[in-house]
Design a protein around this motif. Sequence first.
Motif, PDB file in Angstrom:
ATOM      1  N   VAL A   1       0.838  -1.213   0.000  1.00 16.70           N
ATOM      2  CA  VAL A   1       0.000   0.000   0.000  1.00 16.70           C
ATOM      3  C   VAL A   1       0.872   1.262   0.000  1.00 16.70           C
ATOM      4  O   VAL A   1       0.594   2.226  -0.714  1.00 16.70           O
ATOM      5  CB  VAL A   1      -0.984  -0.022   1.194  1.00 16.70           C
ATOM      6  CG1 VAL A   1      -1.692   1.320   1.350  1.00 16.70           C
ATOM      7  CG2 VAL A   1      -2.007  -1.149   1.031  1.00 16.70           C
ATOM      8  N   THR A   2       1.960   1.241   0.785  1.00 15.76           N
ATOM      9  CA  THR A   2       2.851   2.414   0.842  1.00 15.76           C
ATOM     10  C   THR A   2       3.479   2.703  -0.514  1.00 15.76           C
ATOM     11  O   THR A   2       3.439   3.842  -1.007  1.00 15.76           O
ATOM     12  CB  THR A   2       3.965   2.184   1.894  1.00 15.76           C
ATOM     13  OG1 THR A   2       3.346   1.961   3.158  1.00 15.76           O
ATOM     14  CG2 THR A   2       4.896   3.382   1.974  1.00 15.76           C
ATOM     15  N   LEU A   3       4.050   1.664  -1.142  1.00  8.05           N
ATOM     16  CA  LEU A   3       4.713   1.885  -2.428  1.00  8.05           C
ATOM     17  C   LEU A   3       3.705   2.248  -3.525  1.00  8.05           C
ATOM     18  O   LEU A   3       3.983   3.099  -4.373  1.00  8.05           O
ATOM     19  CB  LEU A   3       5.527   0.645  -2.826  1.00  8.05           C
ATOM     20  CG  LEU A   3       6.735   0.375  -1.909  1.00  8.05           C
ATOM     21  CD1 LEU A   3       7.510  -0.851  -2.401  1.00  8.05           C
ATOM     22  CD2 LEU A   3       7.669   1.590  -1.848  1.00  8.05           C
ATOM     23  N   ALA A   4       2.514   1.630  -3.477  1.00  7.66           N
ATOM     24  CA  ALA A   4       1.479   1.955  -4.469  1.00  7.66           C
ATOM     25  C   ALA A   4       1.048   3.405  -4.313  1.00  7.66           C
ATOM     26  O   ALA A   4       0.828   4.117  -5.301  1.00  7.66           O
ATOM     27  CB  ALA A   4       0.282   1.021  -4.302  1.00  7.66           C
ATOM     28  N   GLY A   5       0.951   3.857  -3.065  1.00  7.43           N
ATOM     29  CA  GLY A   5       0.565   5.243  -2.810  1.00  7.43           C
ATOM     30  C   GLY A   5       1.588   6.226  -3.345  1.00  7.43           C
ATOM     31  O   GLY A   5       1.245   7.210  -4.003  1.00  7.43           O
ATOM     32  N   LEU A   6       2.870   5.936  -3.094  1.00  2.30           N
ATOM     33  CA  LEU A   6       3.932   6.813  -3.604  1.00  2.30           C
ATOM     34  C   LEU A   6       3.917   6.820  -5.132  1.00  2.30           C
ATOM     35  O   LEU A   6       4.032   7.885  -5.761  1.00  2.30           O
ATOM     36  CB  LEU A   6       5.296   6.345  -3.084  1.00  2.30           C
ATOM     37  CG  LEU A   6       6.491   7.168  -3.567  1.00  2.30           C
ATOM     38  CD1 LEU A   6       6.418   8.610  -3.074  1.00  2.30           C
ATOM     39  CD2 LEU A   6       7.814   6.530  -3.121  1.00  2.30           C
ATOM     40  N   ALA A   7       3.736   5.654  -5.736  1.00  2.77           N
ATOM     41  CA  ALA A   7       3.683   5.554  -7.205  1.00  2.77           C
ATOM     42  C   ALA A   7       2.527   6.390  -7.754  1.00  2.77           C
ATOM     43  O   ALA A   7       2.674   7.092  -8.761  1.00  2.77           O
ATOM     44  CB  ALA A   7       3.540   4.096  -7.629  1.00  2.77           C
ATOM     45  N   GLY A   8       1.380   6.331  -7.078  1.00  6.03           N
ATOM     46  CA  GLY A   8       0.225   7.117  -7.520  1.00  6.03           C
ATOM     47  C   GLY A   8       0.507   8.607  -7.484  1.00  6.03           C
ATOM     48  O   GLY A   8       0.158   9.344  -8.412  1.00  6.03           O
ATOM     49  N   ALA A   9       1.169   9.060  -6.419  1.00  6.15           N
ATOM     50  CA  ALA A   9       1.483  10.490  -6.297  1.00  6.15           C
ATOM     51  C   ALA A   9       2.477  10.933  -7.374  1.00  6.15           C
ATOM     52  O   ALA A   9       2.359  12.028  -7.927  1.00  6.15           O
ATOM     53  CB  ALA A   9       2.040  10.789  -4.904  1.00  6.15           C
ATOM     54  N   LEU A  10       3.451  10.069  -7.680  1.00  3.77           N
ATOM     55  CA  LEU A  10       4.414  10.416  -8.737  1.00  3.77           C
ATOM     56  C   LEU A  10       3.712  10.435 -10.101  1.00  3.77           C
ATOM     57  O   LEU A  10       4.015  11.277 -10.949  1.00  3.77           O
ATOM     58  CB  LEU A  10       5.585   9.418  -8.744  1.00  3.77           C
ATOM     59  CG  LEU A  10       6.511   9.514  -7.518  1.00  3.77           C
ATOM     60  CD1 LEU A  10       7.552   8.403  -7.538  1.00  3.77           C
ATOM     61  CD2 LEU A  10       7.203  10.881  -7.452  1.00  3.77           C
ATOM     62  N   PHE A  11       2.751   9.512 -10.270  1.00  8.04           N
ATOM     63  CA  PHE A  11       1.982   9.496 -11.523  1.00  8.04           C
ATOM     64  C   PHE A  11       1.172  10.793 -11.661  1.00  8.04           C
ATOM     65  O   PHE A  11       1.051  11.347 -12.759  1.00  8.04           O
ATOM     66  CB  PHE A  11       1.051   8.275 -11.536  1.00  8.04           C
ATOM     67  CG  PHE A  11       0.284   8.101 -12.823  1.00  8.04           C
ATOM     68  CD1 PHE A  11       0.951   7.850 -14.016  1.00  8.04           C
ATOM     69  CD2 PHE A  11      -1.102   8.187 -12.839  1.00  8.04           C
ATOM     70  CE1 PHE A  11       0.249   7.703 -15.206  1.00  8.04           C
ATOM     71  CE2 PHE A  11      -1.813   8.030 -14.023  1.00  8.04           C
ATOM     72  CZ  PHE A  11      -1.134   7.784 -15.209  1.00  8.04           C
ATOM     73  N   ASP A  12       0.646  11.276 -10.551  1.00  7.45           N
ATOM     74  CA  ASP A  12      -0.084  12.545 -10.529  1.00  7.45           C
ATOM     75  C   ASP A  12       0.817  13.688 -11.047  1.00  7.45           C
ATOM     76  O   ASP A  12       0.412  14.485 -11.898  1.00  7.45           O
ATOM     77  CB  ASP A  12      -0.540  12.826  -9.090  1.00  7.45           C
ATOM     78  CG  ASP A  12      -1.456  14.035  -8.983  1.00  7.45           C
ATOM     79  OD1 ASP A  12      -0.957  15.162  -9.154  1.00  7.45           O
ATOM     80  OD2 ASP A  12      -2.658  13.859  -8.718  1.00  7.45           O
ATOM     81  N   SER A  13       2.055  13.733 -10.546  1.00 10.57           N
ATOM     82  CA  SER A  13       3.000  14.763 -10.997  1.00 10.57           C
ATOM     83  C   SER A  13       3.336  14.580 -12.475  1.00 10.57           C
ATOM     84  O   SER A  13       3.477  15.558 -13.215  1.00 10.57           O
ATOM     85  CB  SER A  13       4.300  14.691 -10.184  1.00 10.57           C
ATOM     86  OG  SER A  13       4.042  14.988  -8.841  1.00 10.57           O
ATOM     87  N   PHE A  14       3.466  13.325 -12.885  1.00 12.67           N
ATOM     88  CA  PHE A  14       3.780  13.039 -14.289  1.00 12.67           C
ATOM     89  C   PHE A  14       2.668  13.564 -15.198  1.00 12.67           C
ATOM     90  O   PHE A  14       2.937  14.203 -16.221  1.00 12.67           O
ATOM     91  CB  PHE A  14       3.975  11.528 -14.482  1.00 12.67           C
ATOM     92  CG  PHE A  14       4.224  11.141 -15.907  1.00 12.67           C
ATOM     93  CD1 PHE A  14       5.458  11.396 -16.502  1.00 12.67           C
ATOM     94  CD2 PHE A  14       3.231  10.546 -16.668  1.00 12.67           C
ATOM     95  CE1 PHE A  14       5.685  11.064 -17.832  1.00 12.67           C
ATOM     96  CE2 PHE A  14       3.450  10.206 -18.001  1.00 12.67           C
ATOM     97  CZ  PHE A  14       4.679  10.467 -18.588  1.00 12.67           C
ATOM     98  N   LEU A  15       1.404  13.336 -14.813  1.00 17.84           N
ATOM     99  CA  LEU A  15       0.281  13.855 -15.608  1.00 17.84           C
ATOM    100  C   LEU A  15       0.307  15.381 -15.614  1.00 17.84           C
ATOM    101  O   LEU A  15       0.037  16.009 -16.634  1.00 17.84           O
ATOM    102  CB  LEU A  15      -1.062  13.352 -15.049  1.00 17.84           C
ATOM    103  CG  LEU A  15      -1.354  11.863 -15.201  1.00 17.84           C
ATOM    104  CD1 LEU A  15      -2.712  11.522 -14.598  1.00 17.84           C
ATOM    105  CD2 LEU A  15      -1.317  11.426 -16.666  1.00 17.84           C
ATOM    106  N   GLY A  16       0.630  15.967 -14.448  1.00 26.43           N
ATOM    107  CA  GLY A  16       0.709  17.425 -14.353  1.00 26.43           C
ATOM    108  C   GLY A  16       1.757  18.003 -15.295  1.00 26.43           C
ATOM    109  O   GLY A  16       1.602  19.102 -15.820  1.00 26.43           O
ATOM    110  N   ALA A  17       2.832  17.244 -15.504  1.00 23.13           N
ATOM    111  CA  ALA A  17       3.917  17.717 -16.369  1.00 23.13           C
ATOM    112  C   ALA A  17       3.620  17.477 -17.843  1.00 23.13           C
ATOM    113  O   ALA A  17       4.251  18.086 -18.706  1.00 23.13           O
ATOM    114  CB  ALA A  17       5.215  17.007 -15.994  1.00 23.13           C
TER     115      ALA A  17
END
Length: 265
Positions: free
Chosen positions: A190-206
């Motif tokens: 759950v921790t790693l999936a959560g971090l991955a989701g947040a990085l994906f959010d930034s990736f979409l933002g970029a």
Amino acid sequence: MQLPFGFLLAILIAYIAFRTHSLNKSGALAAMFTGTIIFGIGGWQWAILLLTFFITSSALSRAFKKRKQGLDEKFSKGHERDSGQVFGNGGIATIFAALHFFFPNELWPWLGFAAALAAVNADTWGTELGVLNPNPPRMITNLTKVVEKGTSGGISLIGTLASLAGAALIGILAAFLYPATDSISIGIIVTLAGLAGALFDSFLGATVQAMYYCPTDKKETEKYPIHTCGTPTVHIRGWKWLDNDWVNFSCGTFGVVMALITSVL
Ligand SMILES: [Zn+2]
């Protein structure tokens, strides 16, 4: 059946959030809906996880409101959340709470629910606490490119560590609240999936998130159709339909997919 209790608890929390300006009217109605399903079908363990996200993210938005004032125009909405933000952040989690009704003895609905919340919690913690980073952020798609604080797609060391902490809090609770033999795996997944989701959010933002430009302030903004200053904004990049709410929804979905894939490996 705990559904009536879930409904009452959801009304109570939505009302408090409305009165304390964490949610506006549409946000409070959306929270009543998602809260009823999550508390009513899931029960108290699910309620704790949802409330951990809701309370910590509302508190962080509140605590950093002053510090962000200069940046606020970059974010399309204030700290009073509306229904779009509630469904963007909690929609996927609500779907997994509903799936728990059909698969009450399976672990995966809980894993999906926790991963979705870990992702949006990680994203919120990263966004709110990232402003504490002494240096300006860098673009996630090009780490040599320094950008202004608050730019969508910008990441920093403190922001990323805050995201990891936000995901880990949900991960640890998800591990302890579920009576499983393998709670350490649940926590890590759950921790790693959560971090991955947040990085994906930034990736979409970029990359593909809808971005606008205010000709008066000569600034990039997520606001559409009107900027805080009253000037109509102009679309400069990204997919027009992919606003901040859909980016948050994608962030949660990405976390879920990562968690469900790693759990079967
Ligand atoms: Zn403007």
